[in-house]
Design a protein around this motif. Structure first.
Motif, PDB file in Angstrom:
ATOM      1  N   ASP A   1      32.417   0.678 -33.373  1.00 18.67           N
ATOM      2  CA  ASP A   1      33.267   1.300 -34.371  1.00 18.67           C
ATOM      3  C   ASP A   1      34.700   0.810 -34.173  1.00 18.67           C
ATOM      4  OD1 ASP A   1      33.747   2.576 -32.022  1.00 18.67           O
ATOM      5  OD2 ASP A   1      33.606   4.605 -32.805  1.00 18.67           O
ATOM      6  N   GLU A   2      35.629   1.395 -34.919  1.00 19.16           N
ATOM      7  CA  GLU A   2      37.014   0.930 -34.873  1.00 19.16           C
ATOM      8  C   GLU A   2      37.646   1.137 -33.503  1.00 19.16           C
ATOM      9  OE1 GLU A   2      35.995   3.236 -37.183  1.00 19.16           O
ATOM     10  OE2 GLU A   2      35.713   1.868 -38.870  1.00 19.16           O
ATOM     11  N   ARG A   3      37.270   2.206 -32.829  1.00 18.39           N
ATOM     12  CA  ARG A   3      37.835   2.486 -31.509  1.00 18.39           C
ATOM     13  C   ARG A   3      37.425   1.410 -30.510  1.00 18.39           C
ATOM     14  NH1 ARG A   3      36.302   4.951 -26.863  1.00 18.39           N
ATOM     15  NH2 ARG A   3      34.210   5.276 -27.656  1.00 18.39           N
TER      16      ARG A   3
ATOM     17  N   ARG B   1      40.176  -5.507 -28.394  1.00 17.26           N
ATOM     18  CA  ARG B   1      41.349  -6.314 -28.745  1.00 17.26           C
ATOM     19  C   ARG B   1      42.423  -6.170 -27.663  1.00 17.26           C
ATOM     20  NH1 ARG B   1      42.999  -4.440 -33.929  1.00 17.26           N
ATOM     21  NH2 ARG B   1      41.277  -5.660 -34.725  1.00 17.26           N
ATOM     22  N   LYS B   2      42.684  -4.945 -27.238  1.00 13.75           N
ATOM     23  CA  LYS B   2      43.682  -4.735 -26.181  1.00 13.75           C
ATOM     24  C   LYS B   2      43.231  -5.363 -24.864  1.00 13.75           C
ATOM     25  CE  LYS B   2      45.448  -0.421 -28.078  1.00 13.75           C
ATOM     26  NZ  LYS B   2      45.490   1.033 -27.923  1.00 13.75           N
ATOM     27  N   TYR B   3      41.943  -5.217 -24.541  1.00  7.82           N
ATOM     28  CA  TYR B   3      41.414  -5.783 -23.295  1.00  7.82           C
ATOM     29  C   TYR B   3      41.590  -7.295 -23.272  1.00  7.82           C
ATOM     30  CZ  TYR B   3      37.976  -7.588 -20.016  1.00  7.82           C
ATOM     31  OH  TYR B   3      37.361  -8.297 -19.017  1.00  7.82           O
ATOM     32  N   PHE B   4      41.188  -7.988 -24.351  1.00  4.11           N
ATOM     33  CA  PHE B   4      41.281  -9.443 -24.367  1.00  4.11           C
ATOM     34  C   PHE B   4      42.730  -9.914 -24.390  1.00  4.11           C
ATOM     35  CE2 PHE B   4      36.770  -9.450 -25.894  1.00  4.11           C
ATOM     36  CZ  PHE B   4      36.275 -10.117 -24.791  1.00  4.11           C
ATOM     37  N   LEU B   5      43.625  -9.150 -24.996  1.00  4.73           N
ATOM     38  CA  LEU B   5      45.040  -9.508 -24.978  1.00  4.73           C
ATOM     39  C   LEU B   5      45.595  -9.402 -23.558  1.00  4.73           C
ATOM     40  CD1 LEU B   5      47.443 -10.293 -26.772  1.00  4.73           C
ATOM     41  CD2 LEU B   5      47.985  -7.879 -26.918  1.00  4.73           C
ATOM     42  N   ILE B   6      45.244  -8.341 -22.855  1.00  5.24           N
ATOM     43  CA  ILE B   6      45.701  -8.171 -21.475  1.00  5.24           C
ATOM     44  C   ILE B   6      45.096  -9.245 -20.574  1.00  5.24           C
ATOM     45  CG2 ILE B   6      45.549  -6.635 -19.469  1.00  5.24           C
ATOM     46  CD1 ILE B   6      45.760  -4.291 -21.487  1.00  5.24           C
ATOM     47  N   VAL B   7      43.794  -9.518 -20.732  1.00  8.08           N
ATOM     48  CA  VAL B   7      43.123 -10.531 -19.907  1.00  8.08           C
ATOM     49  C   VAL B   7      43.726 -11.914 -20.152  1.00  8.08           C
ATOM     50  CG1 VAL B   7      40.935 -11.767 -19.643  1.00  8.08           C
ATOM     51  CG2 VAL B   7      40.958  -9.299 -19.577  1.00  8.08           C
ATOM     52  N   LEU B   8      44.080 -12.212 -21.391  1.00  7.55           N
ATOM     53  CA  LEU B   8      44.687 -13.503 -21.702  1.00  7.55           C
ATOM     54  C   LEU B   8      45.957 -13.710 -20.895  1.00  7.55           C
ATOM     55  CD1 LEU B   8      45.010 -16.072 -23.541  1.00  7.55           C
ATOM     56  CD2 LEU B   8      46.375 -14.604 -25.005  1.00  7.55           C
ATOM     57  N   TYR B   9      46.835 -12.723 -20.904  1.00  4.05           N
ATOM     58  CA  TYR B   9      48.089 -12.871 -20.182  1.00  4.05           C
ATOM     59  C   TYR B   9      47.885 -12.867 -18.673  1.00  4.05           C
ATOM     60  CZ  TYR B   9      50.735 -12.731 -24.449  1.00  4.05           C
ATOM     61  OH  TYR B   9      51.249 -13.049 -25.663  1.00  4.05           O
ATOM     62  N   ILE B  10      46.965 -12.064 -18.181  1.00  2.00           N
ATOM     63  CA  ILE B  10      46.691 -12.055 -16.744  1.00  2.00           C
ATOM     64  C   ILE B  10      46.159 -13.413 -16.301  1.00  2.00           C
ATOM     65  CG2 ILE B  10      45.150 -11.117 -14.967  1.00  2.00           C
ATOM     66  CD1 ILE B  10      45.502  -8.392 -16.281  1.00  2.00           C
TER      67      ILE B  10
ATOM     68  N   GLY C   1      33.459 -11.340 -18.703  1.00  2.00           N
ATOM     69  CA  GLY C   1      32.262 -10.825 -19.372  1.00  2.00           C
ATOM     70  C   GLY C   1      31.866  -9.448 -18.876  1.00  2.00           C
ATOM     71  N   LEU C   2      31.991  -9.215 -17.581  1.00  2.00           N
ATOM     72  CA  LEU C   2      31.687  -7.900 -17.018  1.00  2.00           C
ATOM     73  C   LEU C   2      32.663  -6.856 -17.561  1.00  2.00           C
ATOM     74  CD1 LEU C   2      29.928  -6.347 -14.978  1.00  2.00           C
ATOM     75  CD2 LEU C   2      31.668  -6.858 -13.268  1.00  2.00           C
ATOM     76  N   GLY C   3      33.948  -7.223 -17.636  1.00  2.00           N
ATOM     77  CA  GLY C   3      34.937  -6.314 -18.222  1.00  2.00           C
ATOM     78  C   GLY C   3      34.640  -6.015 -19.678  1.00  2.00           C
ATOM     79  N   PHE C   4      34.177  -7.040 -20.414  1.00  4.92           N
ATOM     80  CA  PHE C   4      33.803  -6.844 -21.816  1.00  4.92           C
ATOM     81  C   PHE C   4      32.678  -5.822 -21.935  1.00  4.92           C
ATOM     82  CE2 PHE C   4      30.665  -8.059 -25.048  1.00  4.92           C
ATOM     83  CZ  PHE C   4      31.399  -7.812 -26.196  1.00  4.92           C
ATOM     84  N   LEU C   5      31.659  -5.959 -21.090  1.00  8.90           N
ATOM     85  CA  LEU C   5      30.540  -5.016 -21.154  1.00  8.90           C
ATOM     86  C   LEU C   5      30.976  -3.601 -20.802  1.00  8.90           C
ATOM     87  CD1 LEU C   5      27.687  -7.169 -19.576  1.00  8.90           C
ATOM     88  CD2 LEU C   5      28.019  -6.590 -21.988  1.00  8.90           C
ATOM     89  N   ILE C   6      31.875  -3.466 -19.832  1.00 10.15           N
ATOM     90  CA  ILE C   6      32.370  -2.137 -19.447  1.00 10.15           C
ATOM     91  C   ILE C   6      33.183  -1.517 -20.572  1.00 10.15           C
ATOM     92  CG2 ILE C   6      33.923  -0.932 -17.875  1.00 10.15           C
ATOM     93  CD1 ILE C   6      32.961  -2.872 -15.693  1.00 10.15           C
ATOM     94  N   ILE C   7      34.079  -2.315 -21.171  1.00 11.87           N
ATOM     95  CA  ILE C   7      34.914  -1.794 -22.248  1.00 11.87           C
ATOM     96  C   ILE C   7      34.067  -1.432 -23.467  1.00 11.87           C
ATOM     97  CG2 ILE C   7      36.725  -2.446 -23.904  1.00 11.87           C
ATOM     98  CD1 ILE C   7      37.826  -1.835 -21.196  1.00 11.87           C
ATOM     99  N   LYS C   8      33.032  -2.223 -23.745  1.00 11.19           N
ATOM    100  CA  LYS C   8      32.177  -1.936 -24.898  1.00 11.19           C
ATOM    101  C   LYS C   8      31.414  -0.632 -24.741  1.00 11.19           C
ATOM    102  CE  LYS C   8      28.696  -3.980 -27.826  1.00 11.19           C
ATOM    103  NZ  LYS C   8      27.692  -5.014 -27.979  1.00 11.19           N
TER     104      LYS C   8
END
Length: 137
Positions: free
Chosen positions: A74-76, A82-91, A128-135
């Protein structure tokens, strides 16, 4: 109509994987010489690719039958991802830059390709692990 496009996407995606794998075997044989590659490897390779393609496809069909109209995300969840990938990009960018500057200042002027592959594999696994956790949140 939507299901037909999904099936076409799966066929195109895994067809490209099969074509790339066969092209890779051909190129290895061209570089290393005839007899280096055993073309009997093509059959297990195809079985593995089809098995790897079939499992996610069957799981997605099973989830659609079980949760008829409930969306998978859903939107949440999209906002969190989106926030996770933005933070991961900069890290990753800042961390990689810091690591390279540190290595250069320590006198390391060349990096092995195998080490880069190992570091990137670990990095992709963590992302990928972070993606699964955030999802799942």
């Amino acid at each position: 109509m939507k299901k037909r496009f999904q099936v076409l996407i799966y066929i195109f995606m895994y067809g490209s994987i099969v074509a790339g794998a066969i092209l890779g075997l051909y190129l290895v044989e061209r570089v290393e010489g005839p007899g280096f590659v055993d073309y009997h490897l093509v059959i297990p390779m195809l079985v593995g690719i089809i098995g790897g393609a079939g499992v996610p496809f069957c799981i997605s069909l099973w989830n659609k039958k079980r949760n008829k109209k409930v969306p998978e995300v859903d939107e949440r969840v999209i906002s969190l991802l989106r926030k996770y990938f933005l933070i991961v990009l900069y890290i990753v960018l800042i961390g990689s830059g810091f690591a390279l500057v540190t290595l250069y200042s320590l006198g390391v002027h060349s990096i092995e390709t195998g080490m880069l592959i190992a570091v990137l594999s670990g990095l992709y696994s963590l992302i990928g692990l972070g993606f699964l956790i955030i999802k799942r949140l």
